[in-house]
Design a protein around this motif. Structure first.
Motif: not given
Ligand SMILES: [Zn+2]
Length: 296
Positions: A117, A229, A275
């Motif tokens: 990231h 995330d 993601h």
């Molecule tokens: Zn990640």
């Protein structure tokens, strides 16, 4: 992929595939994935193998150009993940081909400070790590930065160099992707609910990491949230309790997901999964004991 939220445009720039989600998410064995049929075909195949992406998002408002998360980066020493070690991808070319100029980006947001990231925060010029976005302010959440600084200090001050490939990776991430930004005075240290501009606000979503934030976008009555995330894959929308091996506080992460999905349930807010494979975004609806992602 591109989305329009009122007067704001969001564009995804993909760096690479993320192909080890079955191993990263603790309960996501192929047999369990086959029990969530709506994941096929976008997010899993019929054999229960999960797909995913590593991507950045550019948020454009009338007067701002903001990049959210900067992927893995090139030339970075990453002992923990073979596929990311000394990576050479065409990310920056794709960023430019999409019509963006790194020197025109005014803000870099990092949802958290894991290696996938913050990578393009900097690039290697042959001698030094240079900021990829030299005219941007890099916004770091205070609680996230202090967590990784403490873990860096612990590493450096240990009587013996700590073993562990992940520990060495985290140390390198700090040295090549965070510290150069701090040293050049390009960072603004902010709270986890900081308002970036009229349309863009950080939203605390802790658990995966302590100072993890998601990015809320609101314009002309429409809204979206870029997850970071706090959720890695749509299978965690069906099962909010499914945590990953990379979560600092798994229980808190599950709590964050339940709260987020309950809030979004039935709303028109677009959830954009950092993601998630294409189509990457959808709306949340309650489904049995969990939720589902409804894509167009
Ligand atoms: Zn990640």
């Amino acid at each position: 992929m591109q989305w329009t939220i009122g007067s704001v445009r969001i564009t995804s720039i993909v760096e690479q595939d993320l192909d080890f989600l079955n191993d990263l998410i603790v309960a996501a064995e192929p047999a369990a994935i086959k029990g969530i049929p709506w994941l096929v075909p976008h997010f899993a195949d019929r054999e229960g193998r999960l797909s995913g992406l590593i991507q950045s998002f550019v948020i454009e408002t009338a007067d701002r150009k903001i990049i959210v998360d900067t992927c893995v980066g090139n030339d970075k020493d990453r002992p923990a993940v073979d596929a990311w070690h000394m990576a050479q991808t065409a990310f920056l070319d794709r960023f430019k081909e999409a019509g963006f100029d790194p020197s025109a980006v005014d803000t870099v947001l990092c949802t958290h400070m894991h290696l996938d990231h913050v990578g393009w925060n900097t690039f290697w010029d042959g001698t030094n790590w240079q900021p990829t976005f030299p005219n941007a302010r890099y916004l770091f959440a205070e609680s996230e930065l202090s967590h990784w600084q403490a873990s860096y200090d612990e590493f450096i001050n240990a009587p013996e160099p700590p073993k562990g490939r992940m520990k060495r990776t985290d140390k390198n991430v700090y040295e090549d992707s965070i510290r150069p930004i701090l040293e050049r005075d390009l960072a603004d240290i902010v709270s986890t609910n900081h308002q970036v501009c009229e349309e863009v606000t950080l939203c605390p979503t802790p658990g995966h990491t302590p100072g993890h934030v998601s990015i809320q976008i609101s314009s002309q009555g429409q809204s979206a949230i870029i997850t970071g995330d706090c959720v890695h894959h749509p299978c965690q929308i069906a099962n909010p309790d499914w945590h990953t091996h990379a979560d600092v506080d798994a229980e808190r992460g599950a709590e964050t997901r339940r709260k987020l999905f309950s809030t979004l349930d039935g709303s028109q807010t677009l959830l954009v999964g950092s993601h998630f494979s294409e189509p990457t975004a959808g709306r949340i609806e309650a489904d049995g004991s969990g939720f589902r992602l409804v894509t167009e």
